[in-house]
Design a protein around this motif. Structure first.
Motif, PDB file in Angstrom:
ATOM      1  N   SER A 590       0.840  -1.194   0.000  1.00 18.44           N
ATOM      2  CA  SER A 590       0.000   0.000   0.000  1.00 18.44           C
ATOM      3  C   SER A 590       0.875   1.243   0.000  1.00 18.44           C
ATOM      4  O   SER A 590       1.742   1.403   0.856  1.00 18.44           O
ATOM      5  N   SER A 591       0.644   2.119  -0.979  1.00 16.28           N
ATOM      6  CA  SER A 591       1.479   3.309  -1.144  1.00 16.28           C
ATOM      7  C   SER A 591       0.670   4.567  -0.875  1.00 16.28           C
ATOM      8  O   SER A 591      -0.536   4.624  -1.168  1.00 16.28           O
ATOM      9  N   HIS A 592       1.351   5.594  -0.349  1.00 18.25           N
ATOM     10  CA  HIS A 592       0.674   6.798   0.124  1.00 18.25           C
ATOM     11  C   HIS A 592       1.484   8.046  -0.225  1.00 18.25           C
ATOM     12  O   HIS A 592       2.692   7.984  -0.429  1.00 18.25           O
ATOM     13  N   THR A 593       0.812   9.181  -0.263  1.00 17.74           N
ATOM     14  CA  THR A 593       1.458  10.470  -0.509  1.00 17.74           C
ATOM     15  C   THR A 593       1.192  11.397   0.670  1.00 17.74           C
ATOM     16  O   THR A 593       0.387  11.093   1.551  1.00 17.74           O
ATOM     17  N   ASP A 594       1.892  12.566   0.654  1.00 17.75           N
ATOM     18  CA  ASP A 594       1.480  13.589   1.605  1.00 17.75           C
ATOM     19  C   ASP A 594       0.284  14.340   0.997  1.00 17.75           C
ATOM     20  O   ASP A 594      -0.181  13.985  -0.096  1.00 17.75           O
ATOM     21  N   SER A 595      -0.177  15.373   1.681  1.00 21.52           N
ATOM     22  CA  SER A 595      -1.464  15.988   1.310  1.00 21.52           C
ATOM     23  C   SER A 595      -1.331  17.297   0.547  1.00 21.52           C
ATOM     24  O   SER A 595      -2.286  18.073   0.479  1.00 21.52           O
ATOM     25  N   ARG A 596      -0.163  17.539  -0.067  1.00 17.57           N
ATOM     26  CA  ARG A 596       0.068  18.866  -0.637  1.00 17.57           C
ATOM     27  C   ARG A 596      -0.339  19.019  -2.096  1.00 17.57           C
ATOM     28  O   ARG A 596      -0.018  20.018  -2.720  1.00 17.57           O
ATOM     29  N   VAL A 639       0.604  11.038   9.727  1.00 22.73           N
ATOM     30  CA  VAL A 639       0.461  12.315  10.436  1.00 22.73           C
ATOM     31  C   VAL A 639      -0.633  13.114   9.741  1.00 22.73           C
ATOM     32  O   VAL A 639      -0.529  13.413   8.548  1.00 22.73           O
ATOM     33  N   ASP A 640      -1.677  13.450  10.464  1.00 16.59           N
ATOM     34  CA  ASP A 640      -2.799  14.190   9.887  1.00 16.59           C
ATOM     35  C   ASP A 640      -2.455  15.685   9.829  1.00 16.59           C
ATOM     36  O   ASP A 640      -2.248  16.331  10.855  1.00 16.59           O
ATOM     37  N   GLU A 645      -0.233  23.402   9.386  1.00 17.84           N
ATOM     38  CA  GLU A 645       0.931  23.361   8.511  1.00 17.84           C
ATOM     39  C   GLU A 645       1.917  22.316   9.029  1.00 17.84           C
ATOM     40  O   GLU A 645       2.524  22.495  10.077  1.00 17.84           O
ATOM     41  N   CYS A 646       2.038  21.211   8.343  1.00 19.13           N
ATOM     42  CA  CYS A 646       2.965  20.158   8.764  1.00 19.13           C
ATOM     43  C   CYS A 646       4.387  20.529   8.365  1.00 19.13           C
ATOM     44  O   CYS A 646       4.620  21.231   7.360  1.00 19.13           O
ATOM     45  N   ALA A 649       9.471  17.133   7.693  1.00 21.11           N
ATOM     46  CA  ALA A 649       9.704  15.808   8.268  1.00 21.11           C
ATOM     47  C   ALA A 649       8.381  15.056   8.454  1.00 21.11           C
ATOM     48  O   ALA A 649       8.323  13.834   8.246  1.00 21.11           O
ATOM     49  N   GLU A 650       7.325  15.761   8.827  1.00 18.19           N
ATOM     50  CA  GLU A 650       6.020  15.112   8.992  1.00 18.19           C
ATOM     51  C   GLU A 650       5.438  14.702   7.644  1.00 18.19           C
ATOM     52  O   GLU A 650       4.852  13.624   7.503  1.00 18.19           O
ATOM     53  N   HIS A 651       5.597  15.569   6.650  1.00 21.56           N
ATOM     54  CA  HIS A 651       5.169  15.187   5.298  1.00 21.56           C
ATOM     55  C   HIS A 651       5.927  13.949   4.836  1.00 21.56           C
ATOM     56  O   HIS A 651       5.370  13.066   4.176  1.00 21.56           O
TER      57      HIS A 651
END
Length: 665
Positions: A590-596, A639-640, A645-646, A649-651
């Motif tokens: 399962s692959s994921h991205t950050d939310s930007r 990390v939600d 503003e993340c 490192a959190e992204h």
């Protein structure tokens, strides 16, 4: 009426046959020009032939080859774009197309065609380096604010390159002429003038021929001084008497010559050839230590790693020893050229390593006997650009120097001056393993200006070290992270901070995943696979007992990238070994991205990321039935970042692929 029709038919056929004959003759003339290395002339003839022929693929590729040899990436891209997706094209043209796209700043499309080439020819060591560079482009701009560059006023519309600091001025190579306005004359390869050595007087700005005693009617090329600037080594065409010499392929090779300056006569004399020159291959671009006991040079001699390699030769008891290849830490399957020495550092140009396009300048540290140590490092922007950059020389502390670049116009090489100014001060920091105290290589380091919120990103080197500017009134918040380690605590560093900055990273505990049981939906956890009820080494377990505790690390990605980092490959290799040992296990990837970015973009990017990992495992022998690749975009963050503003490192923690055992086949 019939005779008239017959006469008309004969005339038409005569015109067609005559036209075909002219086309065939033009193509043959183009082939002859190409074989004689007259690429500018050949390109014109091939283009003329292309108008009247059906064999467009061969001619288009030949035209692209001409422009490739002429170093005109815009034209290479234009012609290869029309044929790159044809099914029977040689895969090497996908590489050439990617190279042209890279030189033209078309990074995303270049990445696509490098991937295409890698899938066809996976054993070319250049491709992973090119892809890795494209996925870490920001690293080439880390020190860019510390540079000032200036194009010298003495450049001409032709070729001006390979500067060497000498006597308060600059020796360089040029295709100019001093006795009339600059014009092009017919030199076979690219219809430019022959090359000579020239001297720029920095005080007056005047350019003159360097010395008549070193000037021939053919090419003189890159040179270097040694022994207190009283001796010179320089490159020259292979000729005898007044006649140029060619090898069996019709190529005039390059040779290295030495000369000594006679102070009384004020001229260079006693021109002698390098003992290991050859009529069968070229040697040139000499770089010597101050004593003249060691020389590094460029050659296409047989046995090298690529088109041209760098070699080293030692002088013992007045004789030059047999040259030795500098090895794969310097040489690639491409071209390595234009070496220069600055103390115990070697600078050279390469198009076979990862860079911004064309020839890029790299540096590598040398041992006391001038053997390469460590890894070659791209010196970055603005020294390097998307076009050819080479021939860098600098003073010992690298605060001032010169280099060559074709960034303005591919038809011309220009000499640039640079200065490198460090900030008010620079503090060195180190990233260390908190438990062992050992340096951590290639750790991500983030510096945040707590006042302006400006962020600087860098990475630790082979010693775990990194540099940070110390500016008056600025307090940096420094954090570091690395795959397999927890994000560090924040360290505040102000201008009054005197000691080295030490960042200690703690290893991340193994992630424990819970997996469902297929039949009764009960969740059962076990310490290891061996403790499963009824299990043995082969994982022959009853379907009712598929629940297991499997230690696995996610793999992470750079922003907007889907390529695999080296540490990700290491983790995938562990998973590969497990899956090959247990061929009935099925794993969801399962692959994921950050939310930007937008939902659709993130979903596509996550699928590309998981596909890259999937393709790698398949290439290593894992059965596709054991893997279920699925992209989830930004829908499942670790990390939600909703409503806040993340940090970077959190992204980074959200840009990942995870592995879940979902069953046994």
């Amino acid at each position: 009426m019939k005779p008239i029709l017959t006469l008309s038919f004969i005339c038409v056929m005569s015109i067609l046959v005559t036209g075909q004959t002219i086309t065939i003759r033009t193509e043959r003339a183009a082939d002859r020009a190409f074989e004689q290395f007259s690429y500018a002339k050949a390109a014109d003839l091939y283009r003329e032939t292309l108008k009247d022929t059906k064999d467009s693929l061969r001619l288009t590729l030949r035209i692209a080859d001409c422009y490739r040899y002429l170093n005109l990436p815009d034209s290479v891209e234009r012609y290869l774009r029309t044929v790159a997706d044809q099914p029977h094209i040689d895969p090497i043209y996908h590489y050439y197309f990617a190279e042209a796209l890279l030189s033209n700043n078309n990074y995303r499309e270049a990445e696509y065609w490098y991937e295409n080439y890698k899938n066809a020819l996976s054993d070319d060591a250049r491709t992973p380096l090119k892809l890795d560079a494209l996925q870490h482009l920001s690293s080439f701009f880390t020190d860019s604010a510390n540079y000032t560059i200036r194009r010298l006023d003495c450049n001409t519309p032709g070729l001006d390159f390979s500067p060497v600091m000498y006597g308060g001025g600059l020796l360089f190579v040029s295709s100019r002429t001093l006795d009339r306005e600059w014009v092009k004359v017919d030199f076979n390869w690219d219809e430019s003038r022959f090359l000579d050595l020239f001297y720029l007087n920095n005080a007056t700005g005047e350019v003159t021929y360097f010395h008549e005693s070193l000037k021939s009617k053919y090419h003189e090329g890159p040179a270097d001084f040694y022994d207190g600037d009283t001796r010179i080594a320089f490159t020259r065409n292979n000729f005898s008497g007044k006649r140029i010499k060619r090898d069996d392929e019709g190529v005039t090779r390059l040779k290295i010559y030495f000369s000594t300056y006679n102070e009384q006569k004020q001229q260079w004399e006693s021109i002698t050839p390098y003992e290991h020159n050859s009529d069968s291959y070229s040697v040139g671009h000499p770089a010597l230590n101050d004593e003249g006991s060691i020389m590094i040079f460029t050659s296409d001699m047989p046995g090298g790693a690529g088109e041209t390699d760098l070699y080293i030769s030692y002088k013992e008891e007045g004789k030059w020893m047999t040259p030795k290849n500098l090895g794969l830490s310097v040489n690639s399957e491409g071209r390595e050229m234009f070496p220069t020495l600055v103390g115990q550092r070697l600078f050279f140009a390469s198009d076979g390593m990862g860079g911004l396009g064309g020839l890029d300048i790299f540096s590598i540290d040398l041992s006391s006997d001038y053997e390469p140590t460590g890894e070659a490092v791209n010196v970055g922007y603005p020294i390097n650009s998307s076009r050819d950059d080479f021939g860098l020389v600098a003073n010992d502390d690298f605060s001032h120097g010169y280099f060559t670049s074709a960034r303005i116009d591919a038809y011309r090489d220009d000499v640039y001056e640079f200065s490198f100014t460090r900030s008010e001060g620079e503090r060195r920091g180190f990233v260390l393993d908190a438990r062992t105290g050992q340096p951590i290589v290639q750790a991500d380091v983030f510096l945040l200006d707590t006042v302006s919120q400006t962020e600087i990103y860098t990475r630790s080197d082979s010693d775990g070290a990194f540099e940070m500017p110390i500016l008056s009134g600025v307090v940096w918040a420094v954090k570091s992270g690395k795959f397999g380690y927890l994000l560090s605590e924040e360290v505040l560093v102000g201008s009054d901070y005197k000691a080295d900055v030490i960042i200690r990273l703690h290893q991340e505990p193994s992630v424990k995943m819970k997996f469902p049981i297929a039949i009764d939906a009960l969740l059962r956890m076990y310490d290891s696979l061996a403790n499963l009820p009824g299990a043995d080494i082969g994982l022959n377990v009853h379907e009712d007992y598929m629940g297991m505790d499997f230690r696995v690390q996610p793999i992470y990605y750079d922003l907007d990238k889907y390529g695999l980092r080296p540490e990700a490959v290491t983790e995938l290799d562990k998973l590969k070994g497990f899956l090959l040992d247990h061929p009935r296990v099925v794993v969801e990837m399962s692959s994921h991205t950050d939310s930007r970015a937008g939902d659709e973009y993130n979903l596509n990017l996550s699928q590309m990321r998981v596909n890259a990992a999937f393709d790698y495992l398949i290439s290593q022998g894992v059965a596709d039935k054991q893997l279920i690749p699925q992209g989830y975009g930004a829908t499942r963050p670790v990390v939600d970042c909703t409503g806040r503003e993340c940090s970077e490192a959190e992204h980074q923690m959200n840009r990942r692929t995870e592995f879940l055992i979902i069953g046994i086949e």
